[in-house]
Design a protein around this motif. Structure first.
Motif, PDB file in Angstrom:
ATOM      1  N   GLY A   1       0.790  -1.228   0.000  1.00  0.00           N
ATOM      2  CA  GLY A   1       0.000   0.000   0.000  1.00  0.00           C
ATOM      3  C   GLY A   1       0.822   1.277   0.000  1.00  0.00           C
ATOM      4  N   TYR A   2       2.117   1.160  -0.216  1.00  0.00           N
ATOM      5  CA  TYR A   2       2.969   2.348  -0.156  1.00  0.00           C
ATOM      6  C   TYR A   2       3.110   3.038  -1.499  1.00  0.00           C
ATOM      7  N   HIS A   3       3.206   4.360  -1.434  1.00  0.00           N
ATOM      8  CA  HIS A   3       3.644   5.164  -2.565  1.00  0.00           C
ATOM      9  C   HIS A   3       5.120   5.462  -2.323  1.00  0.00           C
TER      10      HIS A   3
ATOM     11  N   TYR B   1      -1.637  10.336  -0.099  1.00  0.00           N
ATOM     12  CA  TYR B   1      -1.305   8.916   0.009  1.00  0.00           C
ATOM     13  C   TYR B   1      -1.353   8.447   1.468  1.00  0.00           C
ATOM     14  N   PRO B   2      -2.057   7.337   1.727  1.00  0.00           N
ATOM     15  CA  PRO B   2      -2.112   6.851   3.120  1.00  0.00           C
ATOM     16  C   PRO B   2      -0.745   6.392   3.626  1.00  0.00           C
ATOM     17  N   LYS B   3       0.101   5.849   2.749  1.00  0.00           N
ATOM     18  CA  LYS B   3       1.398   5.329   3.184  1.00  0.00           C
ATOM     19  C   LYS B   3       2.492   5.832   2.242  1.00  0.00           C
ATOM     20  N   LEU B   4       3.476   6.474   2.829  1.00  0.00           N
ATOM     21  CA  LEU B   4       4.555   7.063   2.035  1.00  0.00           C
ATOM     22  C   LEU B   4       5.900   6.548   2.515  1.00  0.00           C
ATOM     23  N   VAL B   5       6.758   6.205   1.578  1.00  0.00           N
ATOM     24  CA  VAL B   5       8.103   5.766   1.944  1.00  0.00           C
ATOM     25  C   VAL B   5       9.110   6.366   0.962  1.00  0.00           C
ATOM     26  N   LYS B   6      10.249   6.760   1.504  1.00  0.00           N
ATOM     27  CA  LYS B   6      11.353   7.218   0.661  1.00  0.00           C
ATOM     28  C   LYS B   6      12.314   6.051   0.457  1.00  0.00           C
ATOM     29  N   TRP B   7      12.719   5.846  -0.769  1.00  0.00           N
ATOM     30  CA  TRP B   7      13.619   4.740  -1.132  1.00  0.00           C
ATOM     31  C   TRP B   7      14.928   5.309  -1.640  1.00  0.00           C
ATOM     32  N   LYS B   8      16.030   4.831  -1.078  1.00  0.00           N
ATOM     33  CA  LYS B   8      17.341   5.154  -1.650  1.00  0.00           C
ATOM     34  C   LYS B   8      18.086   3.836  -1.808  1.00  0.00           C
ATOM     35  N   GLY B   9      18.366   3.462  -3.032  1.00  0.00           N
ATOM     36  CA  GLY B   9      19.034   2.183  -3.294  1.00  0.00           C
ATOM     37  C   GLY B   9      20.381   2.409  -3.965  1.00  0.00           C
TER      38      GLY B   9
END
Lengths: 503, 503
Positions: B386-388, B402-410
């Protein structure tokens, strides 16, 4: 006995004491406002971080002097930490007694984050034409005070502002030749911002001296709408620290990733098992005893919350679903992860399987929650996830024996309290508020935050009500703490209405 | 062409060059051991924390001088960071070429944690009668060296020890009047301990200069049994930082616990959804392509791991179940939470709903794992929860939407490499080891940790094998890093056997 007291109180009122209707609250407040601001400025100029007890001494001395000057009798009540101060004013021995609570200490200051040289030198500000807060000379207060001006200083709202309101209202009342028709006690707490750790024991030690018919707490912000507010309770608070163990020391994640169990994963799975996706605790029995009746829901619905505005302010589009609205949500105990830590993050991160992982949890309590029972439920749940619970680091033998190990540290700070709207202080305060503001206050059934009031309520058996006065955007605990002068003015008027309301 | 080279090599060997059997490896090593220890002591006396490039300069100068003195030609290879150093020794232009890899930099030191005044002043220690490590004078080495003595200093094992072994073996070989029958290149990395961030691009830039028939890496500890070891690969490594967002700023947990979604809980649930209770990744496809055959399982079983001892050493009674034993576990990619952080823990903890929660993850790679594919699988899994996903902080609009937010750094640091046992270097090195130790080495199919070797293997297409020599309890990266002198002696002998083994 109660009837006798009531009759004698009425009788004693008759000769020289105040009749509430004889005082013009608004005009009297107005006449004393400038002096009240000066009194507040003097008080907030004394640093008061309760992590540094030496800072508290000058605060205690100021309070002793300021109550003594007003003919109150004062005494220090010993605690295991910094003493409490009790001030008393007896109008007539047989009258009822009201106990007021304030705290004098403040949160620590991070001077770099303040927009002024010294958080203990009050600064007056107004919004300028560009919409920014601009400092103006404190001398401006002599020419008339704008309700939208603010004073910035540590503790100016939390909680020195309310104490200065009370003293100013007292001075105004005396200047008008009045006295309350009840006896007064004021208890001053100097350790509130460090969790009042010594208060519960001290209240038991000094219960005889603290006896009263009711307790009024002047602390905290009004409802977000900034309308006059009464709050009839506060959630209690308890804390749990959980530490899950992995390998004895952190291990190289290349050599042992996929082999040595990872405590950060273990802790994540444990925490995840406690709540559902909507933030509801799924440990059976956690919410037992809380069944909001249609009447109670009506009381909660009467609070004029603007939830769209709250969400906008917090920056959240969606909320947890513990209750169906904000007021309902705080009728339940919470289980909040306030901190997580394992290994390192950011620039310091290292390629390891960490040795342990820690979660700091606070459980806010409502009157229906027995904290010992909630702790028991959480512990049973943890055991059901396969954990062996310790109250210390595991031994080597325990590390080899148990697949899952967790250290538990639980602390019950204090319980919740909740006073009925139709209690004696509820009915009496409503009358005072209607006299001051020509309308009923917003009535909060219980506030989400915690106040160290249940030790008093439990030890002394009286009802307690909170009278919040300051603006909700006062940055309590943060840098740039402030008080809106309109709130300061109405706070003095509120205190004056209570002091002059016949009990 | 290949056959021509082989024939010409044999032909060229005949006149004056070394015949391996003509040198007594043990006695020759013994004669040069004291000088070898002095060389090591000189080298570890130069501070070499690669977080401080100014410390690296004297290390580079020492290496330039020490290879030049031995008639090697040297050059610096520019990178975007500190340069690489390349040393070359051409025996005969048409011979084969072996490229050796060492790194010269070391981990940072926390001086307070070392049991000696200066981690860059080597200290000799022996176990005394009470079983404790006791300092003895460095002069003692002149009277004979005990295999159980150890030298303590930063980088003494990782990786200056192996470099000093190599130079000592070179000196011993020259003193005996021998030369290898192959050309040599040595590449020195000065940024290994900070992840060799500039190496992959530099290897591509300088690929012509690095050309060789094989690459030998002298770094890392032997198998736990301390028996002679060859390692035929190393897992690669990639990193992901996940930050889950709650309210825009931390909120009072009393006012907003049960209402504002808690990012620490959200992150816990997200991490918990990735792995099962036994540490296996449950994201579909994560382990695809890895199907250990009965032959491969036999190879893994041949490693004499004492798993009871490993578990005792780590302080764990139970292990993750990715593989059915230790060697199997490292044939798979890992997904390891190396760090977790949200709010505060311990004495600093505060009663808040944190604003965000961060997990630092490392994914160790095997040759079957395409890191881009694994990143894709993990990202899809996160979206399915459910994440954006964002690559930056969310905007206010995104917070509301957005109900669920995550920052991605790969980040993909480098890939895995794995060389077959029956490759040219595998067969050749086995012969050298048998000559030195009269038995086959322990052969590790892939090591769990990562080495920045795949950039070479990918760019230059040669096989690579690691020759670990130091004791596994050398406290690599920690305080009190040390080398066992028996390992130093056998390391010199290992290098000498390779230098004198006919290729």
């Amino acid at each position: 006995m109660k009837i006798y007291k009531l009759i004698s109180a009425i009788f004693l009122c008759l000769p020289g004491l105040v009749q509430a209707q004889h005082i013009d609250l608004q005009k009297t407040t107005e006449r004393h406002l400038v002096n009240g601001v000066k009194l507040l400025n003097e008080l907030v100029s004394i640093p008061n971080d309760s992590n540094h007890p030496d800072q508290l001494v000058p605060n205690l001395e100021w309070c002793e002097e300021n109550f003594s000057n007003r003919n109150w009798s004062i005494q220090q009540l010993a605690t295991k930490g910094f003493p409490l101060m009790l001030a008393s004013y007896e109008v007539e021995a047989t009258n009822k007694t009201v106990l007021f609570y304030f705290h004098v200490d403040g949160q620590p200051v991070d001077r770099k984050k303040w927009n002024q040289a010294d958080p203990y030198t009050p600064v007056l500000k107004k919004i300028n034409e560009s919409g920014d807060w601009e400092e103006i000379s404190m001398d401006k207060i002599e020419e008339g005070i704008d309700d939208e001006w603010r004073i910035y200083a540590r503790a100016v709202s939390d909680d020195k502002g309310p104490l200065a309101m009370f003293l100013t209202a007292w001075d105004a009342m005396i200047a008008e030749g009045h006295l309350p028709n009840y006896n007064l006690k004021v208890i001053l707490d100097f350790e509130e911002e460090i969790g009042s750790p010594n208060l519960p024991a001290a209240v038991l030690d000094h219960r005889e001296k603290l006896k009263a018919d009711m307790m009024l707490i002047m602390d905290g912000p009004r409802h977000l709408s900034n309308e006059p507010t009464l709050s009839f309770g506060a959630r209690g608070i308890s804390e749990i620290t959980l530490t899950v163990f992995g390998p004895r020391a952190a291990q190289h994640s290349g050599h042992y990733g996929n082999y040595a169990p990872n405590p950060a994963l273990r802790l994540s799975k444990l925490l995840a098992s406690m709540k559902d996706d909507e933030g509801r605790v799924i440990i059976p029995g956690f919410y037992d005893g809380i069944n909001l009746s249609p009447e109670e829901k009506m009381i909660l619905d009467a609070v004029p919350d603007d939830e769209a505005e709250i969400k906008r302010k917090l920056g959240i589009g969606f909320t947890d679903q513990v209750g169906s609205n904000y007021q309902e949500s705080i009728q339940y105990p919470s289980l909040n992860i306030r901190g997580l830590g394992s290994g390192w993050i950011g620039a310091e991160s290292r390629t390891i399987v960490p040795a342990d992982a820690t979660a700091e949890i606070d459980i806010r309590l409502v009157p229906e929650s027995d904290p010992e029972r909630l702790f028991g439920l959480v512990r049973s749940h943890i055991e059901e996830q396969g954990y062996h619970i310790l109250d210390r680091e595991p031994t080597d033998e325990e590390r080899m024996k148990y697949p899952k190990l967790v250290k538990w540290k639980g602390t019950i700070s204090y319980q919740a309290f909740r006073t009925p709207f139709d209690s004696e202080p509820g009915i009496w305060l409503e009358k005072a508020f209607i006299r001051a503001f020509a309308k009923s206050p917003i009535k909060i059934r219980i506030s989400g935050g915690s106040l160290p009031i249940s030790p008093f309520v439990d030890a002394l058996g009286f009802p307690a009500v909170t009278i919040p006065t300051v603006n909700s955007d006062n940055n309590q605990h943060g840098p740039d703490e402030n008080i809106r002068l309109g709130n300061y003015r109405e706070g003095i008027m509120t205190a004056l209405s209570i002091l002059t309301e016949k009990l």
